[in-house]
Scaffold this active site. Structure first.
Site, short mmCIF file in Angstrom:
data_model
loop_
_atom_site.label_atom_id
_atom_site.label_comp_id
_atom_site.label_asym_id
_atom_site.label_seq_id
_atom_site.Cartn_x
_atom_site.Cartn_y
_atom_site.Cartn_z
N SER A 50 -25.47 35.93 -27.17
CA SER A 50 -24.42 36.67 -26.45
C SER A 50 -23.83 37.71 -27.38
O SER A 50 -24.11 37.72 -28.59
CB SER A 50 -23.31 35.69 -26.03
OG SER A 50 -22.66 35.20 -27.19
N ASP A 83 -28.19 38.09 -24.07
CA ASP A 83 -27.44 37.57 -22.93
C ASP A 83 -26.29 38.53 -22.58
O ASP A 83 -25.61 39.05 -23.47
CB ASP A 83 -26.88 36.20 -23.34
CG ASP A 83 -26.39 35.36 -22.17
OD1 ASP A 83 -26.80 35.64 -21.04
OD2 ASP A 83 -25.63 34.40 -22.42
N HIS A 84 -26.08 38.77 -21.28
CA HIS A 84 -24.94 39.57 -20.80
C HIS A 84 -24.71 40.89 -21.52
O HIS A 84 -23.63 41.13 -22.07
CB HIS A 84 -23.63 38.75 -20.86
CG HIS A 84 -23.61 37.62 -19.88
ND1 HIS A 84 -23.45 37.81 -18.52
CD2 HIS A 84 -23.76 36.29 -20.06
CE1 HIS A 84 -23.49 36.64 -17.92
NE2 HIS A 84 -23.68 35.69 -18.82
N HIS A 232 -26.85 31.07 -14.23
CA HIS A 232 -25.92 31.05 -15.37
C HIS A 232 -24.93 29.91 -15.18
O HIS A 232 -24.86 29.31 -14.11
CB HIS A 232 -25.16 32.39 -15.45
CG HIS A 232 -25.98 33.47 -16.06
ND1 HIS A 232 -25.68 34.05 -17.27
CD2 HIS A 232 -27.11 34.07 -15.64
CE1 HIS A 232 -26.59 34.96 -17.55
NE2 HIS A 232 -27.48 35.00 -16.57
N GLY A 233 -24.16 29.66 -16.22
CA GLY A 233 -23.11 28.63 -16.12
C GLY A 233 -23.67 27.30 -15.70
O GLY A 233 -23.07 26.58 -14.91
N SER A 235 -24.50 24.48 -17.51
CA SER A 235 -24.31 23.25 -18.29
C SER A 235 -23.88 22.13 -17.35
O SER A 235 -23.18 22.37 -16.36
CB SER A 235 -23.25 23.46 -19.38
OG SER A 235 -23.84 24.09 -20.50
N ILE A 276 -27.86 27.62 -20.64
CA ILE A 276 -27.07 26.49 -21.15
C ILE A 276 -26.49 26.82 -22.53
O ILE A 276 -27.24 27.09 -23.47
CB ILE A 276 -27.94 25.22 -21.22
CG1 ILE A 276 -28.37 24.82 -19.80
CG2 ILE A 276 -27.19 24.08 -21.91
CD1 ILE A 276 -29.34 23.65 -19.74
N ASP A 277 -25.20 26.79 -22.62
CA ASP A 277 -24.50 27.00 -23.88
C ASP A 277 -23.51 25.85 -24.10
O ASP A 277 -23.56 25.12 -25.10
CB ASP A 277 -23.76 28.36 -23.81
CG ASP A 277 -23.06 28.71 -25.10
OD1 ASP A 277 -22.90 27.81 -25.96
OD2 ASP A 277 -22.65 29.86 -25.27
#
Ligand SMILES: O=C(CO)COP(=O)(O)O
Ligand SMILES: O=C[C@H](O)COP(=O)(O)O
Ligand SMILES: [Zn+2]
Ligand SMILES: [Zn+2]
Length: 354
Positions: A50, A83-84, A232-233, A235, A276-277
């Site tokens: 990111s 990323d992004h 995305h998002g 997790s 996944i972060d």
């Protein structure tokens, strides 16, 4: 193997019906954790950085950490993904730095906070596709704003997320618009909004269809069956990790993530890349807190980083297995980016949208 194209990995995943977790990395231990996990199960790898990661480590470190991974694990097909990206200039910078895949996130304006118009999004994404494909670099775009369908708020934990309240039409990607967007941009993968958001605080209860719209994935996939979808998002925010963190001095509030079985369902309907972060952050924090609590006399950073790295590895390995990546790495050719660029030029990788 040198870095490979994300398009090649996602094409392989689509033909063989599996999904690939894309793990965010910021430092040496996270890169090692993902790579060792992949090596143990034979999974292809997408490492993503990111803007925050590039700021934390410094771009040369991110670049060389990932290049070190290609030297240490030459048999693993590895994508280095930005990323992004908030603008074409940022994506250009990442391509110049050697990334083999970039995300142009034009769902928000360059400030990363203001929802953008469809026309703006098409324009910036198309420009990135033009420059990236010439180099064989893959492009992910995003349509719809990530946000919590319960509250209308975007994740507030990281630098990227819409400000203020969003309505459901902004937070759920429209299938017809998605088709227009893919046609107009020619991108390789499309991130969609279905109620997930970044960070640990996604849902106030275990999500049901009204707040996590897997049905929307199916509708989008039915309209654009040949496009690789990205979640995305994603997790899962394992309850046992929250419990461990709080047992050893943490203070995390009650929260729920995206259940693995919902991701597995989405994989059946075109989702090929799963970001996944947060789960890695939770796993490392839990292990680190536990170790330091149990060993208050220790002060060598390597001693607490080792269990943290091991916990991250276990998490990654579990996701590789759950998403169907086991044994796929050796089956991937690993074309050079030059070969991939030639295939884009010949139109072989053009998007098929009816
Ligand atoms: O989407 C992500 C990175 O782009 C990460 O999502 P999580 O915060 O759910 O891990
Ligand atoms: O895109 C969201 C990722 O979780 C990255 O988070 P970050 O900006 O804090 O590195
Ligand atoms: Zn976005
Ligand atoms: Zn994201």
């Amino acid at each position: 193997m040198a870095l490979v194209s994300m398009r090649e990995l996602l094409d392989h995943a689509a033909v063989n019906g599996y999904g690939i977790p894309a793990f965010n990395v910021n430092n040496l231990e996270q890169v090692q954790a993902v790579m060792t996990a992949a090596d143990e199960v034979g999974a292809p790898v997408i490492l993503q950085a990111s803007a925050g990661a590039r700021k934390y480590a410094g771009e040369p470190f991110i670049k060389h950490l990932i290049q070190a991974a290609t030297e240490m694990w030459p048999h693993i097909p590895l994508v280095m993904h930005q990323d992004h990206g908030q603008s074409p200039a940022i994506c250009q910078g990442a391509i110049d730095l050697g990334f083999s895949s970039v995300m142009m996130d034009g769902s928000l304006m360059e400030d990363g906070k203001t929802p953008a118009s469809f026309e703006y999004n098409v324009d910036v994404t198309r420009r990135v596709v033009d420059m990236a494909h010439q180099k064989g670099v893959s492009v992910e775009g995003e349509l719809g704003c990530l946000g919590n369908l319960e509250t209308g708020e975007a994740g507030e934990e990281d630098g990227i997320g819409a400000e203020g309240k969003l309505d459901h039409s902004q937070m759920l990607t429209d299938p017809e618009e998605a088709a227009q967007f893919v046609k107009a941009t020619g991108l390789d993968a499309l991130a969609i909004a279905i109620g997930t958001s970044h960070g640990a605080y996604k849902f106030s209860r275990k999500p049901t269809g009204d707040i996590l719209a897997i049905s929307r994935v199916k509708e989008i996939h039915a309209r654009i069956p040949n496009t690789h979808l990205v979640m995305h998002g994603s997790s899962s925010v394992p309850q046992e990790l929250l419990a461990l963190i709080n047992q050893y001095g943490g203070k995390m509030k009650e929260t729920y993530g995206v259940p693995v079985e919902e991701i597995q369902e989405a994989i059946k309907f075109g989702v090929r890349k799963i970001n996944i972060d947060t789960d890695i952050r939770l796993a490392m924090t839990a292990a680190c807190r536990k170790f330091l609590f149990e060993n208050p006399d220790k002060f060598d950073a390597r001693e607490w980083l080792k269990p943290a790295r091991e916990a991250a590895k276990q998490l990654c390995k579990q996701r590789y297995l759950e998403f169907g990546c086991e044994g796929q790495a050796p089956k991937i050719k690993g074309e050079t980016l030059q070969v991939v660029a030639a295939r884009y030029a010949k139109g072989e990788l053009a998007q098929v949208v009816n």
